[in-house]
Enzyme design. Structure first.
Site, PDB file in Angstrom:
ATOM      1  N   HIS A   1       0.819  -1.221   0.000  1.00 13.00           N
ATOM      2  CA  HIS A   1       0.000   0.000   0.000  1.00 13.00           C
ATOM      3  C   HIS A   1       0.851   1.267   0.000  1.00 13.00           C
ATOM      4  O   HIS A   1       0.443   2.286  -0.565  1.00 13.00           O
ATOM      5  CB  HIS A   1      -0.976  -0.031   1.183  1.00 13.00           C
ATOM      6  CG  HIS A   1      -2.007  -1.120   1.049  1.00 13.00           C
ATOM      7  ND1 HIS A   1      -2.651  -1.689   2.117  1.00 13.00           N
ATOM      8  CD2 HIS A   1      -2.503  -1.759  -0.060  1.00 13.00           C
ATOM      9  CE1 HIS A   1      -3.491  -2.628   1.690  1.00 13.00           C
ATOM     10  NE2 HIS A   1      -3.412  -2.678   0.367  1.00 13.00           N
TER      11      HIS A   1
ATOM     12  N   SER B   1      -6.787  -1.847  -0.905  1.00 11.90           N
ATOM     13  CA  SER B   1      -6.347  -1.230  -2.167  1.00 11.90           C
ATOM     14  C   SER B   1      -7.445  -0.457  -2.921  1.00 11.90           C
ATOM     15  O   SER B   1      -7.179   0.651  -3.400  1.00 11.90           O
ATOM     16  CB  SER B   1      -5.693  -2.275  -3.067  1.00 11.90           C
ATOM     17  OG  SER B   1      -6.511  -3.401  -3.242  1.00 11.90           O
TER      18      SER B   1
ATOM     19  N   GLU C   1     -13.910  -8.830  -7.119  1.00 10.70           N
ATOM     20  CA  GLU C   1     -13.770  -9.649  -5.903  1.00 10.70           C
ATOM     21  C   GLU C   1     -14.744 -10.808  -6.004  1.00 10.70           C
ATOM     22  O   GLU C   1     -15.936 -10.586  -6.223  1.00 10.70           O
ATOM     23  CB  GLU C   1     -14.048  -8.786  -4.655  1.00 10.70           C
ATOM     24  CG  GLU C   1     -14.118  -9.553  -3.345  1.00 10.70           C
ATOM     25  CD  GLU C   1     -12.877 -10.421  -3.067  1.00 10.70           C
ATOM     26  OE1 GLU C   1     -11.756  -9.913  -3.166  1.00 10.70           O
ATOM     27  OE2 GLU C   1     -13.054 -11.632  -2.782  1.00 10.70           O
TER      28      GLU C   1
ATOM     29  N   GLY D   1     -11.068 -11.705 -11.506  1.00  6.77           N
ATOM     30  CA  GLY D   1     -10.344 -10.515 -11.936  1.00  6.77           C
ATOM     31  C   GLY D   1      -9.444 -10.769 -13.132  1.00  6.77           C
ATOM     32  O   GLY D   1      -9.248  -9.889 -13.978  1.00  6.77           O
TER      33      GLY D   1
ATOM     34  N   ASP E   1      -3.367  -8.404  -6.899  1.00 12.27           N
ATOM     35  CA  ASP E   1      -2.978  -8.834  -5.554  1.00 12.27           C
ATOM     36  C   ASP E   1      -3.764 -10.084  -5.157  1.00 12.27           C
ATOM     37  O   ASP E   1      -4.605 -10.050  -4.250  1.00 12.27           O
ATOM     38  CB  ASP E   1      -3.282  -7.650  -4.606  1.00 12.27           C
ATOM     39  CG  ASP E   1      -2.985  -7.968  -3.159  1.00 12.27           C
ATOM     40  OD1 ASP E   1      -2.107  -8.801  -2.895  1.00 12.27           O
ATOM     41  OD2 ASP E   1      -3.652  -7.365  -2.289  1.00 12.27           O
TER      42      ASP E   1
ATOM     43  N   HIS F   1      -8.073  -8.062  -7.676  1.00 15.42           N
ATOM     44  CA  HIS F   1      -8.367  -8.856  -6.475  1.00 15.42           C
ATOM     45  C   HIS F   1      -8.533  -7.863  -5.325  1.00 15.42           C
ATOM     46  O   HIS F   1      -7.574  -7.560  -4.608  1.00 15.42           O
ATOM     47  CB  HIS F   1      -7.227  -9.834  -6.181  1.00 15.42           C
ATOM     48  CG  HIS F   1      -7.037 -10.864  -7.252  1.00 15.42           C
ATOM     49  ND1 HIS F   1      -6.566 -10.562  -8.499  1.00 15.42           N
ATOM     50  CD2 HIS F   1      -7.277 -12.209  -7.248  1.00 15.42           C
ATOM     51  CE1 HIS F   1      -6.516 -11.662  -9.233  1.00 15.42           C
ATOM     52  NE2 HIS F   1      -6.947 -12.675  -8.499  1.00 15.42           N
TER      53      HIS F   1
HETATM   54  N1  SAM Z   1      -6.000  -6.117  -2.787  1.00 13.18           N
HETATM   55  C1  SAM Z   1      -6.569  -6.124  -1.452  1.00 13.18           C
HETATM   56  C2  SAM Z   1      -5.916  -5.053  -0.628  1.00 13.18           C
HETATM   57  O1  SAM Z   1      -4.733  -4.750  -0.843  1.00 13.18           O
HETATM   58  O2  SAM Z   1      -6.595  -4.472   0.213  1.00 13.18           O
HETATM   59  C3  SAM Z   1      -6.430  -7.471  -0.803  1.00 13.18           C
HETATM   60  C4  SAM Z   1      -6.796  -8.624  -1.678  1.00 13.18           C
HETATM   61  S1  SAM Z   1      -6.599 -10.207  -0.969  1.00 13.18           S
HETATM   62  C5  SAM Z   1      -4.895 -10.418  -0.878  1.00 13.18           C
HETATM   63  C6  SAM Z   1      -7.038 -11.230  -2.325  1.00 13.18           C
HETATM   64  C7  SAM Z   1      -8.529 -11.237  -2.627  1.00 13.18           C
HETATM   65  O3  SAM Z   1      -8.719 -11.832  -3.899  1.00 13.18           O
HETATM   66  C8  SAM Z   1      -9.368 -12.054  -1.654  1.00 13.18           C
HETATM   67  O4  SAM Z   1     -10.346 -11.237  -1.105  1.00 13.18           O
HETATM   68  C9  SAM Z   1      -9.994 -13.166  -2.525  1.00 13.18           C
HETATM   69  O5  SAM Z   1     -11.313 -13.476  -2.150  1.00 13.18           O
HETATM   70  C10 SAM Z   1      -9.947 -12.532  -3.887  1.00 13.18           C
HETATM   71  N2  SAM Z   1      -9.884 -13.445  -5.036  1.00 13.18           N
HETATM   72  C11 SAM Z   1      -9.322 -14.688  -5.114  1.00 13.18           C
HETATM   73  N3  SAM Z   1      -9.344 -15.123  -6.385  1.00 13.18           N
HETATM   74  C12 SAM Z   1      -9.931 -14.141  -7.128  1.00 13.18           C
HETATM   75  C13 SAM Z   1     -10.183 -13.972  -8.523  1.00 13.18           C
HETATM   76  N4  SAM Z   1      -9.865 -14.920  -9.403  1.00 13.18           N
HETATM   77  N5  SAM Z   1     -10.761 -12.822  -8.948  1.00 13.18           N
HETATM   78  C14 SAM Z   1     -11.089 -11.843  -8.064  1.00 13.18           C
HETATM   79  N6  SAM Z   1     -10.860 -11.938  -6.728  1.00 13.18           N
HETATM   80  C15 SAM Z   1     -10.269 -13.062  -6.270  1.00 13.18           C
END
Ligand code: SAM
Length: 295
Positions: free
Chosen positions: A19, A106, A124, A153, A173, A42
């Site tokens: 971040h 994010s 998400e 995503g 991410d 993500h």
């Molecule tokens: N980017 C966020 C942040 O920095 O605040 C944190 C994201 S977290 C590490 C990863 C997220 O991706 C999770 O909430 C998960 O449910 C989601 N996720 C997993 N596979 C995904 C996909 N194929 N497409 C979209 N979201 C996905």
């Protein structure tokens, strides 16, 4: 069904690295008037209470953002490098100038820093986090247009590049619960560069004992260099040991890989990373790495 919930990890050392870098990249990209399009592949739930059961159970923020704040308070605000002051300043402003109790993820960091002409598209897939994200985005006071979809995503981004504005940042991410995420990240980067070679990308990955995790930065460097574009790669290790060991719980190290980084980013990171090692390092294995190409 995915079991990863970012609420357990919000504000940990990996979030600090990711971040703080995101804030620096967005601050640079918004210096120009032209509309900016941010795609967050993500997105997570968007907003996290640092005193929630999830956060206090894992206590990861104690060894991340809370440790950074304590270090800054001990050594004085003037001790903090510009990149970290900007990150902490954004968090304080988000919390109305008071103690940092709400930690923005994010998509909300992007929503905070973007302007009327800009937009965020957040993906998400987790049903609960998707619902939370929807509410958070609906209630956000951002000037930018905020959109979301409960779609994969990696798939969703395909129709969004290049953005109409021709100025953009992809934030990628994943939770890397699936081993295939590493290959998906690489494929997405190659495809994104093909469709939108001038766009910036910020990719986060965990440094865990999986060959895929160690291969990813090498493969990204090759792919980006082959496309004739620049990159920056930074890692932060806070302690020795594999995931789940040590006092800080969770992950011991992670990295960020930035495609087409702002020309100012390397100098900012050069100053910020040693400070993060001092502030967040838990043992003598704490270290950072910073490398770049073409910038
Ligand atoms: N980017 C966020 C942040 O920095 O605040 C944190 C994201 S977290 C590490 C990863 C997220 O991706 C999770 O909430 C998960 O449910 C989601 N996720 C997993 N596979 C995904 C996909 N194929 N497409 C979209 N979201 C996905």
């Amino acid at each position: 069904m995915f079991s990863y919930r970012h609420a357990f990890h919000a504000g940990n050392h990996a979030d600090v690295l990711k971040h703080a870098t995101l804030v620096a990249v967005l601050q640079h990209l918004t210096l120009k008037e032209g509309a900016l399009s941010v795609v967050d592949t993500h997105a997570g739930a968007g907003l996290y209470k640092l005193d929630s059961n999830s956060a206090t159970t894992s206590a990861e923020a104690e060894f991340g953002i809370k440790a950074l704040l304590a270090h800054i308070s001990k050594h004085g605000k003037a001790s903090a490098p510009a990149l970290l002051s900007a990150y902490v300043g954004m968090l304080r402003q988000f919390n109305g100038g008071k103690d940092i109790k709400m930690y923005p993820g994010s998509p909300i960091i992007a929503a905070e820093l973007l302007r009327t002409q800009d937009r965020v598209m957040a993906f998400e897939v987790h049903p609960t986090d998707h619902r939370l994200l929807r509410t958070t985005l609906e209630q956000a006071t951002s000037r930018a247009k905020l959109l979301m979809d409960r779609k994969d995503g990696f798939e969703g981004i395909r129709s969004l590049l290049p953005p109409v504005s021709r100025r953009g940042l992809v934030v990628c991410d994943p939770s890397y619960e699936l081993k295939t995420d590493y290959a998906e990240v690489l494929n997405m980067t190659v495809e994104a560069l093909r469709r939108f070679a001038t766009g910036s990308m910020l990719i986060w990955y965990p440094l865990v004992g999986r060959p895929e995790a160690h291969d990813l930065p090498r493969k990204l460097k090759n792919a980006v260099a082959k496309a004739g574009k620049s990159w920056l790669h930074a890692t932060l290790q806070v302690r020795a040991g594999a995931a789940g060991q040590g006092t800080g719980g969770g992950l011991g190290a992670s990295g960020v890989f930035v495609v087409n980084p702002p020309h100012t980013l390397k100098a900012q990171m050069q100053e910020a990373l040693p400070y993060l090692v001092e502030a967040l390092g838990q043992d003598t294995h704490a270290a950072f790495k910073l490398e770049s190409h073409g910038n």
